[in-house]
Design an enzyme around this catalytic site. Structure first.
Site, PDB file in Angstrom:
ATOM      1  N   CYS B 160       9.264  21.137  69.031  1.00 17.63           N
ATOM      2  CA  CYS B 160       8.129  21.213  70.236  1.00 17.63           C
ATOM      3  C   CYS B 160       7.194  22.406  70.126  1.00 17.63           C
ATOM      4  O   CYS B 160       6.395  22.364  70.830  1.00 17.63           O
ATOM      5  CB  CYS B 160       8.901  21.339  71.468  1.00 17.63           C
ATOM      6  N   HIS B 293       5.231  27.114  78.471  1.00 17.10           N
ATOM      7  CA  HIS B 293       5.827  25.976  77.914  1.00 17.10           C
ATOM      8  C   HIS B 293       6.502  25.111  79.068  1.00 17.10           C
ATOM      9  O   HIS B 293       6.241  23.917  79.178  1.00 17.10           O
ATOM     10  CB  HIS B 293       7.152  26.240  76.882  1.00 17.10           C
ATOM     11  N   HIS B 329       6.044  15.904  78.108  1.00 17.90           N
ATOM     12  CA  HIS B 329       6.131  16.608  77.200  1.00 17.90           C
ATOM     13  C   HIS B 329       5.723  16.193  75.761  1.00 17.90           C
ATOM     14  O   HIS B 329       6.657  15.024  75.445  1.00 17.90           O
ATOM     15  CB  HIS B 329       7.739  17.121  77.148  1.00 17.90           C
TER      16      HIS B 329
END
Lengths: 353, 400
Positions: B160, B293, B329
């Protein structure tokens, strides 16, 4: 600008390339179109409990990097950079198959976790508790070279003194059958696979894990200096020679200065002409080396090529098994590597004594 | 502070919009796009919500005017859309005029096709063209080929944080003069593979993700792509280019704690931010907005929050928000779309809201900005963390 030295190597491949000097135990397997890695004694490096569910690529990466670090006599590094074309493909297949066969039920996370491409680099970091920079490149045949370029840039720019960089790929049953189906791998046959004189489509496939410790200092364990490298996504066959001449010129070299050229011949009649042209023309008077008959073709096979080049400079010998012509030089001080896969992802790597 | 590397173009496609402008309009109007999945048939369709781009592959192919016989994975299609917008935005007409590179990022690559045709490949020769598309590098290869780029093309996959690392590498390539111009970013399409993977890790929310909320239950997956064009100051000067913002700081570190979990004190995150401040030669107090994040998993937000508090030890933490309630996400694309949002924050002097927030976490006193806030924004810090302990921080600054 600081120089970059290859100070340690660790190579696992279809040959016995660990705990050996330089291919003295190598055997050319002409019977198979897929070559499998010769396994080390994993328990000497990884606890059996940890390695039980660990993907092969991870285990091989950990072992190869341990060999490289031992040779370079370092216990930790400033950065870990990994190249891998397909990552831990066996776990990817395992998870995919489970999803499809069980209609998205009864799944466990282990295979999914290991399928993530940066797992090898992450597990190496975890093993040695390295909190530094950790990148993974996944771009076909230049996955490993991207890592080399990155590492070299960091050493030159004073961002790191010691970097572990390697390439790792593993064989997976499903992908191998798909590659055969698509014609990337040579058809199964009874006649031996010759690599250099093949007349058919497809290559001999393989797997491996090969790591290097790059440092800013020359020391006793030093193999070679990593002088320069260049990556190009596409090149026409007739552009390669000019590209090489320009690349050498940037380093104040000419073709005649190259003591040996290591070419990525993989037996695919369609794309081996890229190498053949060079071998027959520009580098006709240069000692020529090939290696993929020993390790097979895979996205990071060129790391085996760099290992070969490093060994030649260090030992000043070229084993007969990897010579593709009979030309010799009194010394092997400057070596050029050229690799591509399916006409894409070209790389030129220059190393010197 | 350092001058940083010039950003001269950007492009994006996400669930909240098919262009930079559409994304901005959604962000300032609280228009999230977390919905029921339509393009993938999955048994989890009723139990999860995702940030899905409501265009089929056929529609994307038509929009891009690609040959119907092409073998683009969805990841490559999304990537090409964002790259084309970024290149046009930077006013580039001749792609190889300067030494130009492309650094892409992806985690799934062509997994959407592999999972669709896993067994069909053996029966149906027509779909075999997708076998090669599985390879992550194929995405960048295809994009480069469509825009006619010849040069350094590579791909990063660090879960990620992938796109943050692509942007970081690009900035370094410009700084060292290895390239004059580089297109950097990331792309990931939704796939059964990732949906089921995150499901087995039990970090998918059954509702809408609530970053930094005490009741947060996990993330929503999303799909997106975003790319930036970075150019050397020589080109900027020579061509009198408009600079959108600058990449002034970057840092990558490894948590070296666990394959899929972050350490309690966020060591990796702390180190990544520290490095970024060093590169940018900025003090943490100079940051006006942190795009966290903030995936809304119990583990991430706790670890990230603690790392931020360590950076801002006894000082006030700047306004922060997670934009993941808008988009989900988006894995390898996350840092790239959030880079676009960081640049938009700088250009428009706004802090985007962290949606769905209700209750502060018990472990610390950190409350995200929950409404759109107008104020001068000079510097934005953006965090992206991934599996394998991969922690990356980027700092974007106003062009001076």
């Amino acid at each position: 600008m600081r120089k970059t030295y290859i100070n340690g190597t660790g190579c696992l491949s279809a040959q016995k390339t660990f705990d050996t000097v330089f291919l003295e135990d190598a055997e050319w397997n002409k019977n198979d179109n897929v070559l499998f890695l010769k396994k080390p004694v994993y328990k000497d490096f990884i606890s059996p409990i940890a390695s039980r569910r660990m993907a092969n690529g991870i285990k091989n990466g950990i072992v190869a990097s341990a060999y490289a670090m031992k040779e370079a006599n370092v216990t930790n590094v400033d950065a870990i950079i990994t190249g891998t074309g397909m990552g831990c493909i066996e776990d990817t297949e395992k998870f995919l198959k489970a999803i499809i066969d069980n209609n998205e039920e009864f799944l466990t996370p282990t295979a999914f976790i290991q399928s993530t491409h940066n797992t090898v680099g992450a597990q190496i970091a975890l093993t040695m508790q390295c909190k530094g920079y950790n990148f993974t490149y996944v771009n076909g045949a230049i996955s490993f070279e991207s890592g080399l370029l990155d590492a070299k840039m960091q050493i030159e720019e004073n961002e790191a003194n010691s970097i572990l960089v390697g390439g790792v790929d593993e064989n997976g049953d499903h992908i191998l059958s798909l590659f055969k189906l698509a014609g990337y791998i040579k058809e199964d046959r009874k006649e031996p696979y010759q690599l250099l004189n093949e007349t058919t489509k497809g290559y001999i496939h393989g797997e491996g894990a090969c790591f290097f410790v790059l440092e800013n200092e020359k020391k006793e364990s030093t193999y070679a200096q990593l002088v320069d490298l260049e990556i190009k996504n596409v090149l026409q066959e007739d552009e390669i020679e000019t590209e090489i001449i320009d690349f050498l010129k940037l380093n104040n070299l000419e073709i005649s200065d190259i003591d040996a050229i290591i070419l990525g011949f993989n037996g695919d009649v369609e794309f081996d002409s890229y190498y053949k042209n060079l071998a027959e023309n520009a580098f006709a008077n240069t000692p020529q080396i090939y290696y993929k008959h020993l390790c097979g073709e895979y996205n990071t096979a060129s790391a085996f090529g760099l290992w070969t080049g490093s060994k030649i400079i260090k030992t000043q010998t070229i084993p007969e098994l990897i010579k593709s012509n009979s030309i010799e030089r009194p010394a092997y001080n400057t070596i050029l590597l050229y690799n591509q896969l399916n006409g894409k992802d070209h790389s030129f790597t220059l190393i010197s004594k | 502070m350092v001058k940083g590397v010039a950003i001269t173009g950007m492009g994006i496609i996400s669930s909240i919009g098919n262009s930079v402008e559409e994304n901005y309009i959604s962000l300032i109007n609280n228009k999230a796009a977390i919905t029921t999945i339509e393009n993938i048939s999955t048994v989890h369709a009723n139990s999860i919500k995702v940030g899905e781009i409501k265009k089929t592959n056929a529609e994307l192919i038509a929009q891009l005017q690609l040959d119907k016989e092409s073998n683009f994975s969805r990841t490559a299609l999304l990537g090409l859309i964002a790259v084309k917008e970024a290149v046009a935005n930077a006013g580039i007409t001749s792609i190889n005029e300067y030494k130009t590179g492309l650094i892409s990022a992806t985690t799934v690559g062509g997994m959407d096709m592999t999972e669709k045709y896993y067994y069909d490949y053996f029966e149906n020769p027509e779909v075999r063209k997708y076998i090669i598309s599985h390879n992550c590098g194929d995405v960048a290869q295809k994009i480069a080929s469509e825009i006619g780029l010849k040069g350094m093309v590579t791909t990063i996959s660090t879960a990620c944080s992938s796109a943050a690392n692509a942007i970081m590498l690009g900035a370094r390539l410009i700084k060292t003069g290895k390239l004059d111009r580089v297109i950097v970013g990331g792309t990931d399409a939704l796939a059964k593979f990732t949906i089921n993977g995150f499901k087995t890790l039990m970090i998918l929310s059954d509702g809408y993700n609530k970053p930094f909320d005490d009741e947060r239950k996990g993330l929503n997956l999303g799909e997106a792509s975003a790319f930036l064009v970075l150019e050397s100051d020589e080109i900027v000067k020579k061509e009198n280019k408009k600079v959108l913002a600058r990449v002034s700081g970057y840092g990558n570190a490894n948590d070296a704690f666990h394959q899929t979990a972050s350490s309690e004190n966020g060591d990796g995150a702390y180190l990544a931010m520290k490095k970024a401040f060093n590169v940018a030669a900025l003090d943490p107090s100079e940051i006006d907005y942190i795009n966290v994040h903030g995936t809304a998993t119990p583990n991430n937000d706790l670890s990230e929050g603690r790392a931020i508090l360590r950076i801002y030890y006894e000082k006030s933490v700047p306004d922060f928000s997670s934009t993941k309630p808008f988009t989900g996400h988006t894995l390898a694309a996350a840092a790239a779309i959030e880079a676009v949002y960081s640049i938009l924050a700088i250009q428009n002097n706004v802090v985007f809201p962290s949606l769905n927030f209700e209750t502060p976490m018990q472990e610390f006193n950190l409350t995200p900005q929950t409404t759109l806030k107008h104020k001068n924004i000079e510097h934005v810090l953006s965090n992206s963390f991934g599996f394998g302990g991969n922690c990356s921080t980027l700092i974007f600054s106003k062009n001076k």
